[in-house]
Design an enzyme around this catalytic site. Structure first.
Site, PDB file in Angstrom:
ATOM      1  N   THR A 110       0.919  -1.083  -0.145  1.00 20.37           N
ATOM      2  CA  THR A 110       0.081   0.005   0.090  1.00 20.37           C
ATOM      3  C   THR A 110       0.737   1.218  -0.048  1.00 20.37           C
ATOM      4  O   THR A 110       0.732   2.017  -0.946  1.00 20.37           O
ATOM      5  CB  THR A 110      -0.982  -0.113   1.318  1.00 20.37           C
ATOM      6  OG1 THR A 110      -1.496  -1.283   1.374  1.00 20.37           O
ATOM      7  CG2 THR A 110      -1.743   1.157   1.288  1.00 20.37           C
ATOM      8  N   CYS A 111       1.972   1.176   0.727  1.00 21.63           N
ATOM      9  CA  CYS A 111       2.814   2.255   1.007  1.00 21.63           C
ATOM     10  C   CYS A 111       3.112   2.881  -0.337  1.00 21.63           C
ATOM     11  O   CYS A 111       3.082   4.106  -0.573  1.00 21.63           O
ATOM     12  CB  CYS A 111       3.746   2.071   2.066  1.00 21.63           C
ATOM     13  SG  CYS A 111       4.936   3.348   2.231  1.00 21.63           S
ATOM     14  N   GLY A 154     -14.357  11.818   6.931  1.00 18.93           N
ATOM     15  CA  GLY A 154     -13.390  11.473   7.779  1.00 18.93           C
ATOM     16  C   GLY A 154     -12.476  12.485   7.601  1.00 18.93           C
ATOM     17  O   GLY A 154     -11.427  12.607   6.592  1.00 18.93           O
ATOM     18  N   GLY A 155     -11.953  12.872   8.847  1.00 18.86           N
ATOM     19  CA  GLY A 155     -10.820  14.204   8.999  1.00 18.86           C
ATOM     20  C   GLY A 155      -9.614  13.506   9.715  1.00 18.86           C
ATOM     21  O   GLY A 155      -8.919  14.440  10.347  1.00 18.86           O
ATOM     22  N   GLU A 214     -16.646  15.160   9.488  1.00 20.27           N
ATOM     23  CA  GLU A 214     -15.906  14.521  10.714  1.00 20.27           C
ATOM     24  C   GLU A 214     -17.008  14.230  11.675  1.00 20.27           C
ATOM     25  O   GLU A 214     -17.606  15.209  12.059  1.00 20.27           O
ATOM     26  CB  GLU A 214     -14.709  14.956  11.020  1.00 20.27           C
ATOM     27  CG  GLU A 214     -13.900  14.560  12.444  1.00 20.27           C
ATOM     28  CD  GLU A 214     -13.536  12.977  12.165  1.00 20.27           C
ATOM     29  OE1 GLU A 214     -12.748  12.727  11.382  1.00 20.27           O
ATOM     30  OE2 GLU A 214     -14.145  12.338  13.203  1.00 20.27           O
ATOM     31  N   ARG A 273      -8.435   2.618   8.315  1.00 19.76           N
ATOM     32  CA  ARG A 273      -8.159   1.329   7.605  1.00 19.76           C
ATOM     33  C   ARG A 273      -8.159   0.040   8.667  1.00 19.76           C
ATOM     34  O   ARG A 273      -8.178   0.406   9.825  1.00 19.76           O
ATOM     35  CB  ARG A 273      -6.858   1.339   7.017  1.00 19.76           C
ATOM     36  CG  ARG A 273      -6.588   2.401   5.726  1.00 19.76           C
ATOM     37  CD  ARG A 273      -5.181   2.359   5.376  1.00 19.76           C
ATOM     38  NE  ARG A 273      -5.004   1.132   4.637  1.00 19.76           N
ATOM     39  CZ  ARG A 273      -5.367   0.743   3.263  1.00 19.76           C
ATOM     40  NH1 ARG A 273      -5.941   1.717   2.577  1.00 19.76           N
ATOM     41  NH2 ARG A 273      -4.845  -0.052   2.929  1.00 19.76           N
ATOM     42  N   ASP A 314       0.471  -3.522   9.425  1.00 19.35           N
ATOM     43  CA  ASP A 314      -0.743  -3.067   9.455  1.00 19.35           C
ATOM     44  C   ASP A 314      -1.898  -4.357  10.042  1.00 19.35           C
ATOM     45  O   ASP A 314      -2.555  -4.059  10.540  1.00 19.35           O
ATOM     46  CB  ASP A 314      -1.452  -2.565   8.218  1.00 19.35           C
ATOM     47  CG  ASP A 314      -1.118  -1.129   8.132  1.00 19.35           C
ATOM     48  OD1 ASP A 314      -0.246  -0.606   8.687  1.00 19.35           O
ATOM     49  OD2 ASP A 314      -1.524  -0.496   6.913  1.00 19.35           O
ATOM     50  N   ALA A 330       3.819   2.984   7.980  1.00 20.47           N
ATOM     51  CA  ALA A 330       4.947   2.380   7.078  1.00 20.47           C
ATOM     52  C   ALA A 330       5.949   2.143   8.188  1.00 20.47           C
ATOM     53  O   ALA A 330       6.503   1.067   8.098  1.00 20.47           O
ATOM     54  CB  ALA A 330       5.219   2.969   5.889  1.00 20.47           C
ATOM     55  N   HIS A 358      22.936  28.201  11.226  1.00 21.72           N
ATOM     56  CA  HIS A 358      22.054  29.452  10.627  1.00 21.72           C
ATOM     57  C   HIS A 358      21.967  29.753   9.212  1.00 21.72           C
ATOM     58  O   HIS A 358      23.142  29.391   8.659  1.00 21.72           O
ATOM     59  CB  HIS A 358      22.444  30.608  11.645  1.00 21.72           C
ATOM     60  CG  HIS A 358      21.683  31.839  11.273  1.00 21.72           C
ATOM     61  ND1 HIS A 358      20.424  31.952  11.450  1.00 21.72           N
ATOM     62  CD2 HIS A 358      22.092  32.735  10.432  1.00 21.72           C
ATOM     63  CE1 HIS A 358      19.873  33.319  11.081  1.00 21.72           C
ATOM     64  NE2 HIS A 358      21.214  33.728  10.493  1.00 21.72           N
TER      65      HIS A 358
HETATM   66  P1  FAD Z   1       1.085  -3.232   2.867  1.00 21.65           P
HETATM   67  O1  FAD Z   1       1.787  -1.919   2.827  1.00 21.65           O
HETATM   68  O2  FAD Z   1      -0.563  -3.071   2.897  1.00 21.65           O
HETATM   69  O3  FAD Z   1       1.440  -4.322   2.137  1.00 21.65           O
HETATM   70  C1  FAD Z   1       0.739  -5.700   2.308  1.00 21.65           C
HETATM   71  C2  FAD Z   1       0.776  -6.352   1.240  1.00 21.65           C
HETATM   72  O4  FAD Z   1       0.725  -7.731   1.164  1.00 21.65           O
HETATM   73  C3  FAD Z   1       0.175  -5.851  -0.319  1.00 21.65           C
HETATM   74  O5  FAD Z   1       1.201  -5.674  -0.949  1.00 21.65           O
HETATM   75  C4  FAD Z   1      -0.847  -7.136  -0.442  1.00 21.65           C
HETATM   76  O6  FAD Z   1      -0.999  -7.154  -2.063  1.00 21.65           O
HETATM   77  C5  FAD Z   1       0.118  -8.347   0.080  1.00 21.65           C
HETATM   78  N1  FAD Z   1      -0.887  -9.403   0.338  1.00 21.65           N
HETATM   79  C6  FAD Z   1      -1.934  -9.480   1.198  1.00 21.65           C
HETATM   80  N2  FAD Z   1      -2.507 -10.583   1.148  1.00 21.65           N
HETATM   81  C7  FAD Z   1      -1.780 -11.645   0.495  1.00 21.65           C
HETATM   82  C8  FAD Z   1      -1.801 -12.775   0.263  1.00 21.65           C
HETATM   83  N3  FAD Z   1      -2.718 -13.722   0.694  1.00 21.65           N
HETATM   84  N4  FAD Z   1      -0.673 -13.314  -0.876  1.00 21.65           N
HETATM   85  C9  FAD Z   1       0.183 -12.578  -1.028  1.00 21.65           C
HETATM   86  N5  FAD Z   1       0.285 -11.414  -0.880  1.00 21.65           N
HETATM   87  C10 FAD Z   1      -0.559 -10.626  -0.036  1.00 21.65           C
HETATM   88  N6  FAD Z   1       2.043   5.502   6.152  1.00 21.65           N
HETATM   89  C11 FAD Z   1       3.194   6.247   6.829  1.00 21.65           C
HETATM   90  O7  FAD Z   1       3.921   6.036   7.399  1.00 21.65           O
HETATM   91  N7  FAD Z   1       3.387   7.409   6.083  1.00 21.65           N
HETATM   92  C12 FAD Z   1       2.452   7.849   5.178  1.00 21.65           C
HETATM   93  O8  FAD Z   1       2.724   9.078   4.715  1.00 21.65           O
HETATM   94  C13 FAD Z   1       1.472   7.126   4.600  1.00 21.65           C
HETATM   95  N8  FAD Z   1       0.623   7.624   3.863  1.00 21.65           N
HETATM   96  C14 FAD Z   1      -0.447   6.893   3.570  1.00 21.65           C
HETATM   97  C15 FAD Z   1      -1.523   7.365   2.810  1.00 21.65           C
HETATM   98  C16 FAD Z   1      -2.464   6.335   2.136  1.00 21.65           C
HETATM   99  C17 FAD Z   1      -3.272   6.922   1.136  1.00 21.65           C
HETATM  100  C18 FAD Z   1      -2.511   5.063   2.865  1.00 21.65           C
HETATM  101  C19 FAD Z   1      -3.829   4.279   2.442  1.00 21.65           C
HETATM  102  C20 FAD Z   1      -1.728   4.715   3.652  1.00 21.65           C
HETATM  103  C21 FAD Z   1      -0.657   5.387   4.135  1.00 21.65           C
HETATM  104  N9  FAD Z   1       0.165   4.989   5.213  1.00 21.65           N
HETATM  105  C22 FAD Z   1       1.153   6.013   5.591  1.00 21.65           C
HETATM  106  C23 FAD Z   1       0.084   3.852   5.848  1.00 21.65           C
HETATM  107  C24 FAD Z   1       0.871   2.742   5.073  1.00 21.65           C
HETATM  108  O9  FAD Z   1       0.735   2.678   3.584  1.00 21.65           O
HETATM  109  C25 FAD Z   1       0.817   1.593   5.736  1.00 21.65           C
HETATM  110  O10 FAD Z   1       1.077   1.569   7.111  1.00 21.65           O
HETATM  111  C26 FAD Z   1       1.738   0.331   5.319  1.00 21.65           C
HETATM  112  O11 FAD Z   1       1.899   0.326   3.914  1.00 21.65           O
HETATM  113  C27 FAD Z   1       1.797  -1.057   6.157  1.00 21.65           C
HETATM  114  O12 FAD Z   1       2.586  -1.464   5.673  1.00 21.65           O
HETATM  115  P2  FAD Z   1       2.328  -3.391   5.385  1.00 21.65           P
HETATM  116  O13 FAD Z   1       3.571  -4.023   4.558  1.00 21.65           O
HETATM  117  O14 FAD Z   1       2.019  -3.799   6.842  1.00 21.65           O
HETATM  118  O15 FAD Z   1       1.021  -3.571   4.588  1.00 21.65           O
END
Ligand code: FAD
Length: 470
Positions: free
Chosen positions: A40-41, A179-180, A202, A270, A308, A316, A439
């Site tokens: 997602t990130c 959602g805010g 919100e 989320r 997550d 992230a 500075h």
């Molecule tokens: P994910 O990044 O969701 O990765 C999980 C992966 O697992 C995915 O690619 C998925 O396809 C894969 N997967 C799932 N199930 C299976 C399966 N059964 N088999 C194979 N693959 C699978 N966080 C920040 O720190 N800073 C930010 O600025 C920020 N901005 C964001 C903006 C938005 C719009 C969103 C939605 C989120 C943002 N986040 C931000 C949050 C951040 O994206 C997540 O916290 C982070 O991606 C979590 O990482 P993860 O590896 O746990 O999950």
């Protein structure tokens, strides 16, 4: 422990970082991803939003610049070019992660993975082929999904999630953001900067729940000053999708309000993605995520969960640190999660960053002293045309320990790293106030706020001092 077979499900910032760390420690790593590496990130979150927000910020600066604003022609529409650049940024970083995985000899397999039994993962590729992988340790990092509301489900066209909001081909005339939280606030900044009429709805008392109140008030003033309508303590009662617009009936403290918009962005948080067959191996889950202990072990032997999917703070950098810790535990280095404050950055205009206790939380725990420094007294903020905002430092009156640092304005998201390092090293506020800062830079504002904790800021005129509030 070397040569252990580690299988990781999900190549987001949790999973791919775990894969690299496990490989560094000598594991034979297989990483399974059903979509694109980076999760997602990289593909739909942190990176594309910040690429668009970076351009929106530049556009805002140009519009407000007495030097460059004449260059902007009437009706200038940068959306297509911004989207193209965002795609390029994402492509480049996805390729970078693939290259890193390859260089660490991580076997990246594409397809959907599931749990089959103790030490066994099944991989199903797009062509219906199945493969069983044997593992000494399994790390689960499947991530999260957008939540929706009972009376409003995204249709991907008019009622959208952040995924579609990152792919719009036209700047919407009006967009209502439900959602805010920080994601909603970032999209409000983005589409307001592009010229949409933005409304944020919100349900709670204010935007950005949990963030330092002074930052929230400041941000809300700034957002409303830019023309964004903010409706707090307001909930969506009815939704009706028409051909050209979505009509919403809202319950607000002022009574029932009806608004209509070309797009409605549902940004109500989320939730952990829990669609693996946990029962096959005895992994316990709840609505808040896969249950883990402080070593990120699930209830099943040699199965860890990260990011997550375990709930808590969905960011992230939290996910990646958990990836490292789980990989180390899987490889026999015993480590537990530490209770350090976690930095949060919000890339709105003005940008915000926060770490540690809010003023309210700190006051409920003991006597505090507070220092503030406004960016309008910082030369760099003035030079860069961003004099809005302030740095706020909260310290314990008894021990001088820094309890929280909250920043809104120029360079907040970079300054917070200094704050995080100081707090991690348990530097007292008096010690930090003695550190020299170059500075002219924004870190000088952080030092001045630390000095102001004891009423000693140099660049604050006497009447501006905040002694009365301490
Ligand atoms: P994910 O990044 O969701 O990765 C999980 C992966 O697992 C995915 O690619 C998925 O396809 C894969 N997967 C799932 N199930 C299976 C399966 N059964 N088999 C194979 N693959 C699978 N966080 C920040 O720190 N800073 C930010 O600025 C920020 N901005 C964001 C903006 C938005 C719009 C969103 C939605 C989120 C943002 N986040 C931000 C949050 C951040 O994206 C997540 O916290 C982070 O991606 C979590 O990482 P993860 O590896 O746990 O999950």
């Amino acid at each position: 422990m070397s040569n252990r077979r580690v299988v990781i499900i999900g190549a987001g910032p949790a999973g791919y970082v775990a894969a690299i760390r496990a490989s560094q420690l000598g594991a034979r790593v297989t990483l399974i991803e059903r979509d694109r590496v980076g999760g997602t990130c990289l593909n739909r979150g942190c990176i594309p939003t910040k690429a668009l927000l970076s351009d929106a910020k530049l556009l805002r600066k140009l519009r407000h610049s007495s030097v460059f604003s004449p260059l902007l022609t009437e009706g200038f529409n940068p959306l297509t070019a911004m989207m193209q650049r965002k795609r390029k940024v994402v492509e480049e970083l996805v390729k970078g992660v693939e290259m890193l995985l390859d260089s660490h000899r991580v076997a990246l397999k594409k397809g959907r993975a599931d749990l089959l039994g103790p030490g066994q993962v099944i991989l199903m590729d797009g062509d219906g082929k199945q493969e069983t992988l044997e593992a000494d340790a399994v790390i689960l990092g499947p991530g999260s999904k957008s939540k929706s509301l009972p009376n409003m489900r995204p249709d991907g066209k008019m009622i959208i999630t952040s995924d579609e909001a990152l792919e719009l081909e036209r700047i919407p005339r009006e967009i209502v953001i439900i959602g805010g939280g920080y994601i909603g606030a970032e999209f409000a900044t983005l589409y307001n900067g592009l010229g949409s009429q933005v409304t944020v709805v919100e349900v709670l008392d204010d935007l950005l729940p949990g963030l330092e109140g002074e930052l929230v008030r400041h941000f809300r003033r700034s957002l409303e000053g830019s023309g964004v309508r903010v409706l707090t303590k307001s909930a969506v009662d009815e939704v009706s999708v028409k051909e050209e617009a979505v009509e919403l009936t809202l319950k607000t403290p002022q009574g029932v309000q009806r608004i209509s918009a070309e797009k409605v962005l549902l940004s109500v948080g989320r939730a952990p993605l829990l669609d693996l067959d946990f029962s096959k191996v005895g992994v316990v889950t709840s609505a808040s995520g896969i249950q883990v202990n402080s070593r990120l072990e699930t209830s099943a032997p040699s199965i860890y969960a990260i990011g997550d999917a375990v709930g808590g703070i969905l960011l992230a950098h939290v996910a990646s640190e958990q990836g490292i810790l789980a990989a180390e535990n899987a490889m026999g280095i015993s480590r537990e999660l530490e209770d350090h404050p976690i930095p949060l950055c919000i890339f709105t205009y003005p940008e915000m960053a926060s770490i540690g206790l809010t003023e309210k939380e700190a006051r409920s725990r003991g006597n505090v002293k507070i220092g503030r420094f406004p960016f309008r007294s910082n030369p760099t903020a003035i030079i860069s045309g961003e004099p809005e905002g302030l740095v706020k430092v909260i310290a314990s009156r008894e021990t001088d320990e820094i309890l929280g640092i909250h920043i809104i304005g120029s360079g907040a998201t970079v300054l917070i790293s200094i704050a995080a390092s100081m707090m991690r090293a348990r530097v007292t506020v008096k010690e930090f106030a003695r550190y020299m800062q170059a500075h002219p830079t924004v870190p000088e504002a952080l030092k001045e706020a630390a000095l102001d904790v004891d009423g000693m800021a140099i660049h604050l005129p006497k009447p501006l001092r905040t002694d009365a509030k301490r």
